[in-house]
Design a protein around this motif. Sequence first.
Motif, PDB file in Angstrom:
ATOM      1  N   GLY A 193       0.784  -1.227   0.000  1.00  0.00           N
ATOM      2  CA  GLY A 193       0.000   0.000   0.000  1.00  0.00           C
ATOM      3  C   GLY A 193       0.810   1.268   0.000  1.00  0.00           C
ATOM      4  O   GLY A 193       0.231   2.361   0.030  1.00  0.00           O
ATOM      5  N   ALA A 194       2.133   1.190  -0.035  1.00  0.00           N
ATOM      6  CA  ALA A 194       2.950   2.403  -0.099  1.00  0.00           C
ATOM      7  C   ALA A 194       2.796   3.059  -1.469  1.00  0.00           C
ATOM      8  O   ALA A 194       2.536   2.395  -2.472  1.00  0.00           O
ATOM      9  N   ILE A 195       2.973   4.388  -1.502  1.00  0.00           N
ATOM     10  CA  ILE A 195       2.802   5.153  -2.734  1.00  0.00           C
ATOM     11  C   ILE A 195       4.042   6.006  -2.938  1.00  0.00           C
ATOM     12  O   ILE A 195       4.412   6.805  -2.071  1.00  0.00           O
ATOM     13  N   LEU A 196       4.686   5.850  -4.088  1.00  0.00           N
ATOM     14  CA  LEU A 196       5.848   6.662  -4.461  1.00  0.00           C
ATOM     15  C   LEU A 196       5.458   7.490  -5.672  1.00  0.00           C
ATOM     16  O   LEU A 196       5.183   6.951  -6.746  1.00  0.00           O
ATOM     17  N   CYS A 217     -11.565  19.971  -8.490  1.00  0.00           N
ATOM     18  CA  CYS A 217     -10.838  19.694  -7.246  1.00  0.00           C
ATOM     19  C   CYS A 217      -9.593  18.864  -7.527  1.00  0.00           C
ATOM     20  O   CYS A 217      -9.456  18.228  -8.572  1.00  0.00           O
ATOM     21  N   HIS A 218      -8.677  18.851  -6.550  1.00  0.00           N
ATOM     22  CA  HIS A 218      -7.449  18.052  -6.645  1.00  0.00           C
ATOM     23  C   HIS A 218      -7.280  17.312  -5.329  1.00  0.00           C
ATOM     24  O   HIS A 218      -7.106  17.934  -4.274  1.00  0.00           O
ATOM     25  N   VAL A 219      -7.344  15.976  -5.384  1.00  0.00           N
ATOM     26  CA  VAL A 219      -7.221  15.127  -4.204  1.00  0.00           C
ATOM     27  C   VAL A 219      -5.833  14.507  -4.213  1.00  0.00           C
ATOM     28  O   VAL A 219      -5.459  13.807  -5.151  1.00  0.00           O
ATOM     29  N   ALA A 220      -5.057  14.750  -3.174  1.00  0.00           N
ATOM     30  CA  ALA A 220      -3.666  14.302  -3.127  1.00  0.00           C
ATOM     31  C   ALA A 220      -3.573  12.790  -2.957  1.00  0.00           C
ATOM     32  O   ALA A 220      -4.499  12.126  -2.460  1.00  0.00           O
ATOM     33  N   ALA A 221      -2.430  12.240  -3.339  1.00  0.00           N
ATOM     34  CA  ALA A 221      -2.177  10.802  -3.245  1.00  0.00           C
ATOM     35  C   ALA A 221      -2.358  10.309  -1.815  1.00  0.00           C
ATOM     36  O   ALA A 221      -1.925  10.954  -0.848  1.00  0.00           O
ATOM     37  N   GLY A 222      -3.014   9.156  -1.680  1.00  0.00           N
ATOM     38  CA  GLY A 222      -3.175   8.524  -0.374  1.00  0.00           C
ATOM     39  C   GLY A 222      -4.164   9.189   0.546  1.00  0.00           C
ATOM     40  O   GLY A 222      -4.273   8.803   1.712  1.00  0.00           O
ATOM     41  N   THR A 223      -4.923  10.162   0.066  1.00  0.00           N
ATOM     42  CA  THR A 223      -5.898  10.873   0.896  1.00  0.00           C
ATOM     43  C   THR A 223      -7.099   9.978   1.211  1.00  0.00           C
ATOM     44  O   THR A 223      -7.519   9.163   0.390  1.00  0.00           O
ATOM     45  N   LEU A 224      -7.667  10.153   2.395  1.00  0.00           N
ATOM     46  CA  LEU A 224      -8.910   9.488   2.787  1.00  0.00           C
ATOM     47  C   LEU A 224      -9.998  10.540   2.938  1.00  0.00           C
ATOM     48  O   LEU A 224      -9.941  11.371   3.860  1.00  0.00           O
ATOM     49  N   LEU A 259       5.106   8.845  -0.301  1.00  0.00           N
ATOM     50  CA  LEU A 259       6.286   9.669  -0.563  1.00  0.00           C
ATOM     51  C   LEU A 259       5.920  10.705  -1.620  1.00  0.00           C
ATOM     52  O   LEU A 259       5.583  10.352  -2.756  1.00  0.00           O
ATOM     53  N   PRO A 260       5.931  11.989  -1.268  1.00  0.00           N
ATOM     54  CA  PRO A 260       5.434  13.031  -2.177  1.00  0.00           C
ATOM     55  C   PRO A 260       6.387  13.271  -3.335  1.00  0.00           C
ATOM     56  O   PRO A 260       7.553  12.858  -3.307  1.00  0.00           O
ATOM     57  N   PRO A 261       5.908  13.961  -4.377  1.00  0.00           N
ATOM     58  CA  PRO A 261       6.741  14.191  -5.562  1.00  0.00           C
ATOM     59  C   PRO A 261       8.090  14.813  -5.210  1.00  0.00           C
ATOM     60  O   PRO A 261       8.175  15.749  -4.402  1.00  0.00           O
ATOM     61  N   GLY A 262       9.143  14.262  -5.811  1.00  0.00           N
ATOM     62  CA  GLY A 262      10.479  14.829  -5.677  1.00  0.00           C
ATOM     63  C   GLY A 262      11.224  14.472  -4.410  1.00  0.00           C
ATOM     64  O   GLY A 262      12.373  14.894  -4.232  1.00  0.00           O
ATOM     65  N   MET A 263      10.653  13.688  -3.505  1.00  0.00           N
ATOM     66  CA  MET A 263      11.341  13.340  -2.264  1.00  0.00           C
ATOM     67  C   MET A 263      12.585  12.505  -2.562  1.00  0.00           C
ATOM     68  O   MET A 263      12.545  11.560  -3.341  1.00  0.00           O
ATOM     69  N   VAL A 264      13.695  12.847  -1.935  1.00  0.00           N
ATOM     70  CA  VAL A 264      14.952  12.118  -2.091  1.00  0.00           C
ATOM     71  C   VAL A 264      15.288  11.462  -0.759  1.00  0.00           C
ATOM     72  O   VAL A 264      15.361  12.141   0.279  1.00  0.00           O
ATOM     73  N   VAL A 265      15.492  10.152  -0.776  1.00  0.00           N
ATOM     74  CA  VAL A 265      15.737   9.389   0.443  1.00  0.00           C
ATOM     75  C   VAL A 265      17.150   8.819   0.380  1.00  0.00           C
ATOM     76  O   VAL A 265      17.487   8.076  -0.546  1.00  0.00           O
ATOM     77  N   PRO A 266      17.996   9.137   1.362  1.00  0.00           N
ATOM     78  CA  PRO A 266      19.363   8.588   1.347  1.00  0.00           C
ATOM     79  C   PRO A 266      19.356   7.077   1.494  1.00  0.00           C
ATOM     80  O   PRO A 266      18.405   6.477   2.009  1.00  0.00           O
ATOM     81  N   VAL A 316      14.982   4.161   6.767  1.00  0.00           N
ATOM     82  CA  VAL A 316      13.637   3.661   7.026  1.00  0.00           C
ATOM     83  C   VAL A 316      12.679   4.835   6.881  1.00  0.00           C
ATOM     84  O   VAL A 316      12.871   5.883   7.508  1.00  0.00           O
ATOM     85  N   VAL A 317      11.650   4.670   6.054  1.00  0.00           N
ATOM     86  CA  VAL A 317      10.712   5.747   5.744  1.00  0.00           C
ATOM     87  C   VAL A 317       9.322   5.328   6.194  1.00  0.00           C
ATOM     88  O   VAL A 317       8.895   4.193   5.972  1.00  0.00           O
ATOM     89  N   PHE A 318       8.579   6.268   6.817  1.00  0.00           N
ATOM     90  CA  PHE A 318       7.208   5.976   7.231  1.00  0.00           C
ATOM     91  C   PHE A 318       6.388   7.249   7.096  1.00  0.00           C
ATOM     92  O   PHE A 318       6.919   8.350   6.925  1.00  0.00           O
ATOM     93  N   GLY A 319       5.045   7.096   7.186  1.00  0.00           N
ATOM     94  CA  GLY A 319       4.177   8.251   7.338  1.00  0.00           C
ATOM     95  C   GLY A 319       3.540   8.744   6.049  1.00  0.00           C
ATOM     96  O   GLY A 319       3.890   8.366   4.947  1.00  0.00           O
ATOM     97  N   ARG A 320       2.537   9.629   6.244  1.00  0.00           N
ATOM     98  CA  ARG A 320       1.790  10.292   5.172  1.00  0.00           C
ATOM     99  C   ARG A 320       1.753  11.778   5.484  1.00  0.00           C
ATOM    100  O   ARG A 320       0.924  12.183   6.298  1.00  0.00           O
TER     101      ARG A 320
END
Length: 351
Positions: free
Chosen positions: A102-105, A297-304, A123-130, A134-138
């Motif tokens: 269920g993760a979204i990149l 309207c614009h609904v962001a990724a992973g929104t409930l 993970l929102p557009p353009g995020m860079v992860v070293p 370990v990545v978590f959250g919305r």
Amino acid sequence: MSPTTATASSLPTVVGPHFTLASSARLLGTLQVGRGAVISRGTVVRSVGGSVMMGASSTLREDAVVVGTPERPAFIGEKSHLGPRSLVIGAHVGALCDIGGGAILMPGVTLGDRCVVQEGAVLPPGMVVPEQSVVFGRPGQVLRVLSSEDLAQLQQRRGGDMTLSSQPLTSFSARDRAEDAPMGQLYAFRDRHPFVHPTATLFSSAEISGDVVIGAGAIIGAGVKITGDLNGPVRIGARVQVLENTVLHLLPDTMLVLEEGVVVGPGCVLHACHLGAGTVVEPGAILCEGSHLGKGCHVAAGTLVKAHAVFPDYALVEGFPAVQVGTRTSPPEPPRWVLRPEDLPGLRRMG
């Protein structure tokens, strides 16, 4: 979070001498793929112009979606594993990564090698992860650097072998495997029959049942399920796109309406709701019954979007649960990951 590697023996179809494609998976376009890669049941890979690359021994688990375009290619590194219903849209995943279910990149995300993304992270557009994060959250955040225990688990999930071969990729085209139906599966429910406009496009693995009307020029993507079976209609307007592995369905005595020009998906779930003309719903969003969004309207990724929530025209909607975070001054532009009419001849087989 522990995505496991699918094996060829657990999948009903082996394609070519060097990688596995399940019979219910769909490859749209040309994939650049390494030896030992696995694409599991229900997964959809959309590779416009050969823009999706999968390294050797990488794995896409059930109902995952990977979308690449020439502007935003998608890359899955060697021995990286994507969990069930994960979504990679124009993102780069390094080698030896585990992406939770269920993760979204989103487009432009870059993961270094040996990263772990927890279930449901966005993970929102353009995020860079070293590397070794370990990545978590919305929205996604780097929680910490991998511990020695984390690295030991990564190694265990790969049979103790963390070496990388840097094997060259081989092109494989969807044309190399015939589709099992020319234009989706349509099912009657009691006396209710779907109606699809002659100019609409249904990919072969889309399934439509009951009281569903699909308008002119609409595109219903691979793996989409639309159900109009419970005493209420589904109405999909002209030029709507419902993209890969999205599910639309009703509750008793309700209705679901997508007005003209709406874009939904991939990987969304829409209960009985109403979306105004030109609204864009980004990947992995969930819209609950009775919710109503105005036009543009614009609904962001992973929104409930909670049940019976109402948002006005041109609202920017985001969160879990959703809130209005702004107001647009004009309708949203179609995202680059939508399907363009000129893409269709190269992405589907008509029989």
